[in-house]
Design a protein around this motif. Sequence first.
Motif, short mmCIF file in Angstrom:
data_model
loop_
_atom_site.label_atom_id
_atom_site.label_comp_id
_atom_site.label_asym_id
_atom_site.label_seq_id
_atom_site.Cartn_x
_atom_site.Cartn_y
_atom_site.Cartn_z
N ALA A 212 -14.71 -12.19 17.11
CA ALA A 212 -14.47 -13.32 18.00
C ALA A 212 -13.11 -13.95 17.75
CB ALA A 212 -15.57 -14.36 17.83
N SER B 65 -13.14 -18.80 29.07
CA SER B 65 -14.42 -18.73 28.37
C SER B 65 -14.51 -17.43 27.56
CB SER B 65 -15.54 -18.79 29.42
OG SER B 65 -16.70 -19.22 28.80
N GLY B 66 -14.95 -17.56 26.31
CA GLY B 66 -15.12 -16.36 25.50
C GLY B 66 -13.88 -15.94 24.75
N SER B 67 -12.79 -16.72 24.83
CA SER B 67 -11.58 -16.30 24.15
C SER B 67 -11.60 -16.66 22.67
CB SER B 67 -10.35 -16.91 24.84
OG SER B 67 -10.52 -18.29 24.96
N GLY B 68 -12.63 -17.36 22.23
CA GLY B 68 -12.80 -17.61 20.80
C GLY B 68 -12.35 -18.97 20.34
N LYS B 69 -12.15 -19.89 21.28
CA LYS B 69 -11.68 -21.22 20.91
C LYS B 69 -12.71 -21.95 20.06
CE LYS B 69 -11.67 -22.45 25.21
NZ LYS B 69 -12.20 -21.37 26.05
N THR B 70 -13.96 -21.95 20.52
CA THR B 70 -15.00 -22.65 19.79
C THR B 70 -15.20 -22.02 18.42
OG1 THR B 70 -16.11 -23.25 21.82
CG2 THR B 70 -17.43 -23.26 19.82
N VAL B 71 -15.23 -20.69 18.40
CA VAL B 71 -15.45 -20.01 17.13
C VAL B 71 -14.31 -20.34 16.16
CG1 VAL B 71 -15.68 -17.77 16.01
CG2 VAL B 71 -16.81 -18.18 18.18
N GLU C 105 -13.73 -28.94 24.03
CA GLU C 105 -13.98 -29.15 25.46
C GLU C 105 -14.77 -30.44 25.69
OE1 GLU C 105 -14.80 -25.85 27.82
OE2 GLU C 105 -14.43 -24.37 26.27
N1 LIG Z 1 -23.29 -16.72 16.96
C1 LIG Z 1 -22.67 -15.74 17.65
N2 LIG Z 1 -23.11 -14.48 17.57
C2 LIG Z 1 -22.48 -13.48 18.26
N3 LIG Z 1 -21.42 -13.66 19.02
C3 LIG Z 1 -20.93 -14.90 19.14
C4 LIG Z 1 -21.52 -16.01 18.46
N4 LIG Z 1 -20.83 -17.12 18.77
C5 LIG Z 1 -19.84 -16.72 19.60
N5 LIG Z 1 -19.89 -15.40 19.82
C6 LIG Z 1 -18.98 -14.61 20.66
O1 LIG Z 1 -17.68 -14.96 20.35
C7 LIG Z 1 -16.87 -14.97 21.50
C8 LIG Z 1 -16.05 -16.21 21.57
O2 LIG Z 1 -16.89 -17.29 21.86
P1 LIG Z 1 -16.42 -18.80 21.93
O3 LIG Z 1 -17.63 -19.62 22.03
O4 LIG Z 1 -15.50 -19.09 20.82
O5 LIG Z 1 -15.63 -18.84 23.28
P2 LIG Z 1 -14.89 -20.10 23.88
O6 LIG Z 1 -13.47 -19.72 23.96
O7 LIG Z 1 -15.24 -21.31 23.13
O8 LIG Z 1 -15.48 -20.11 25.34
P3 LIG Z 1 -16.09 -21.35 26.18
O9 LIG Z 1 -14.98 -21.84 27.03
O10 LIG Z 1 -17.14 -20.70 26.99
O11 LIG Z 1 -16.62 -22.35 25.22
C9 LIG Z 1 -17.79 -14.82 22.69
O12 LIG Z 1 -17.64 -13.53 23.21
C10 LIG Z 1 -19.16 -14.97 22.12
O13 LIG Z 1 -20.02 -14.08 22.75
#
Ligand SMILES: Nc1ncnc2c1ncn2[C@@H]1O[C@H](COP(=O)(O)OP(=O)(O)OP(=O)(O)O)[C@@H](O)[C@H]1O
Lengths: 299, 362, 305
Positions: free
Chosen positions: B24, B44-50, B181
């Motif tokens: 991620a 969405s899904g670019s890994g910002k939250t992670v 967000e």
């Molecule tokens: N607990 C988890 N187990 C497996 N994969 C995860 C987990 N948490 C996040 N991911 C994966 O990590 C990737 C990044 O997710 P993240 O939530 O960081 O995206 P984001 O940039 O915050 O998007 P958003 O705008 O939807 O919040 C996603 O593809 C998600 O499927």
Amino acid sequence: MGAAVDTVEPTAAVRRPWIRRFVAKMPWTTRFCASWLIVIVTATVFADLIPGLADPNYQGFLFGDGATNEGPGLSHFLGTDNNSRDILARIVYGARVSLTVALAAVFMGVVFGGFFGSLVGFVRGKTDSTVMAVVDVILAFPGLVLLLTVVTLLGRRDLVVIAAVIGFLSIPPYTRVARANALSISRREFVTAARAIGTKKRTILFREVIPNVLPTLLAYAMVNAAVIILLEGALAFLGLSVEPPTSSWGTMVNAARVDLQINVWPAVWPSLALVFTVYSLNNVGDWLRRLRSVRSAAL
Amino acid sequence: MAGTLLEVENLHTTFTIPAGEVKAVRGVSFSLERGRTLGIVGESGSGKTVLARSVMRLNLGTNVTTTGTAIFEGTDLLTRSPAEMRSLWGSEMAMVFQDPMTSLNPLVRVQRQVTEHLCRHIDLSRSEARQAAVDLLKEVRIPDPETRLRAFPHELSGGMRQRVCIAVALACEPSLLFADEPTTALDVTVQHQILNLLSREQTDRDMAMVLVTHDLGVVAGRTDDTMVMYAGTVVEHAPTRSLFADMRHPYSEALMRSIPRTSLPSHTRLAAITGRPPDLIAPPTGCAFSPRCPYVQDRCIEETPPLVATEDPAHRLACWTPVGSPEGQAAFQKNLASGLPQAVAVDISNPRPPTRGVEVDS
Amino acid sequence: MATLLAVSFLTFLLVNLLPGDAINALIPIEAQQDQEYVAQVRAEWGLDDPMLVRYGKWLGDAVRGDLGDSIVTSRAVSGEIAHRIPVTGELMIVTVVFSVLMAVPLGVVSAYREGSRIDQFISGSAQFALSVPGFVAGLLFIYVFAMKLGWFPATGWTRISNSISGNLMTVTLPALSLSVIEVAVYARVVRSDLVATLKEDYILSAKSKGLKDGFILFRHALRPSSLTLITVVGLNIGLLLGGTVVVEFLFALPGLGKRLLDAIFQRDFMMVQGITVFVAMVYVVVNTLVDVVYLVVDPRIRKAD
Ligand SMILES: Nc1ncnc2c1ncn2[C@@H]1O[C@H](COP(=O)(O)OP(=O)(O)OP(=O)(O)O)[C@@H](O)[C@H]1O
Ligand code: SF4
Ligand SMILES: [Mg+2]
């Protein structure tokens, strides 16, 4: 874990027979439980063919000697009860009662409950509320009274009667499960699509709704069979299941109660048989359910 | 106050799931000075939250591994014990979550949710804590704080709830705030109020803030620096003003093109980017954006572009043929001529070939 | 309420289908030669009225708390029920309290360490315990704790008014036997519910405030899960009532279940009917109570009303 195997070497996985693949995914406890279920079903079905097991009141297994309250030994593998009957033979015949009742419940539940539930969950409206009202009343009704009345009216308390009554009482819970599933399935795209292109309602019910309700119902059936076997055991223990001398695990435990101080074996064996059978059903049922939820999550 | 507050180096976060390893976050580095703000943008899904949660060590579950370093006030967060993290959480670093509907416990009164960690970190008495809560709610502009304190979350509106969440985060005066967000789940009109509230608190308290969003329009004029993320990597990192003045990465440009007008509903935003976000279990070889990039060439698929400084040392970029460069123009024209879908899509939506310095109206 | 009515009517109907006239229980066979006497008794007991009329009469009395008289003992059914409620009631309360006290920590630990060895052990044991019927557990407890160790009496009941310690001695083993399955059911519910709750955002946000895990677990996570537990306890009351019949029979306790069994064997239909309807009522009342408790605990519902 399973998915990883499939993606890494898809050809190898496909080539293996499905049953082997299925078993390969089982944890060892589940394998053990499944084996136990197979053993007990086989023993029940072929009981009459095994010499010495032909008569549930048979007094000497292999080397009869007619001793009462004998411990486990060579002549009677599990010992004898206080009527000097072979316990192993009685357990095998007791299994027949438990399994028949469970089978009846599952059969009636899946067939009638599954049909009514799918139907009313699909068509909804007045049929739905009527059927569900009936279901609620039957669910709240004490089954014991029904059993008693039927038994008394017919003047007999054999396996057929017990299985029929318990089977009838099993319809409502299955109806509920099936209805809940049919409700959500009816809202899914493929059903809406079928409706939109003008497929006949009956066709949709049998082609789309019921086939999709069935797997859930069967997973429920596994766990429900366990509950039914416990119920039959309790009824038998109270002396309300099949009439003696037909053996039933609950009856055996009850009969063994009086001589508990002298000989525990007649109580131990049927208890173990009951507990392991129920545990096996629960274990395999839970495993199937987990498998299903993983699969539907993957879709 | 100057000095580096947070220094993240080569951070990787991987989730192990049955289908494989979800990478991620893949090698993110950045630093943040005290009292400064950083915007993290990406779809969405670019890994910002992670990324944010990895830095705060707030990823739940046992299937997650994070490597790299995250130096916060001189020590590496990733090597801290859980107890040490607990003493930092809430008091030194805090987080505001995306959805105020779900980030407050529905069965617990506002008062306890605002004060429970105050009592833990600062050791206040009950009445002091209550007074502190009233002051906090006043500060985040919640009218009639005494009554609100006795309310349950469902009795408040969405904006009000997010204000409560901000109050919770600010309660112990953290030096670093992650806002993940914070306005995505709110009405457009409320969004501005909340963002302004955050900016004001940030300035007043001289607190460093990381503002995560998928909307470039949100960071414009609100953050000192902006980092654009794609598929778990940083593709462009620059002072916000210079980013908007001189957008160099094709992905940033695509995001830019998809900035919504405030009148549009919030989910239609990224429709302008052709294709889907990449599979993080097996990311594309070379540049992760290559399958969707209008400027893609053979080199992009073979080699991963590193994040390097441009003529402006503060403006860093990971692209072989940046937007506005002569090579970029050439590549785009070539792709357009060969009918590459993403190039054609860009051309249709924007009659003139893209040029440097897209203007923002804000 | 409608269900209660339907249940009472169906019970009445079925019980009246039973052959072997109540008159056999009322008058000794030899005395039945006297036709006049028989007719007189029949009229006295209202045995010749149409069934609906008799049901109406019975219902009218039942509403006023009079469930008729036992055919065998001639004592008031309601009196007999009242006399036996303390036994069954105490048995059930002790079972539920004990089971909840056991199950909550087990479920919490299991959910908190989801997937770990301890979780596997607890979940596995729960699955096993679910397979042990009350009479098997009871017999095992009797054998070990009463016969071999002699710590508790094997059978019988001491009323709480006679001796509190004696009462505790007699309630322990039966309640334990009933608890085996209940603990397993509750622990599974708490675990699965808590596992879901622990994935909620508000748990993460509580964590990001620097609260201790134990505090989050008990003050934030357990609250919603306790609602589910309350519901399940209510729904499970029916099953538990069934369990008391078996356990009262095994331990020879003078409770409702035992009385019902005796009535069944003696064909005492007034008694069977009375107890059945009473039990159905308890079931309905308990589930209404659950709704009330919900109302108190869950502010979202409280507001909606
Ligand atoms: N607990 C988890 N187990 C497996 N994969 C995860 C987990 N948490 C996040 N991911 C994966 O990590 C990737 C990044 O997710 P993240 O939530 O960081 O995206 P984001 O940039 O915050 O998007 P958003 O705008 O939807 O919040 C996603 O593809 C998600 O499927
Ligand atoms: S031009 Fe090449 S390197 Fe640059 S973003 Fe597009 S694909 Fe990546
Ligand atoms: Mg996010």
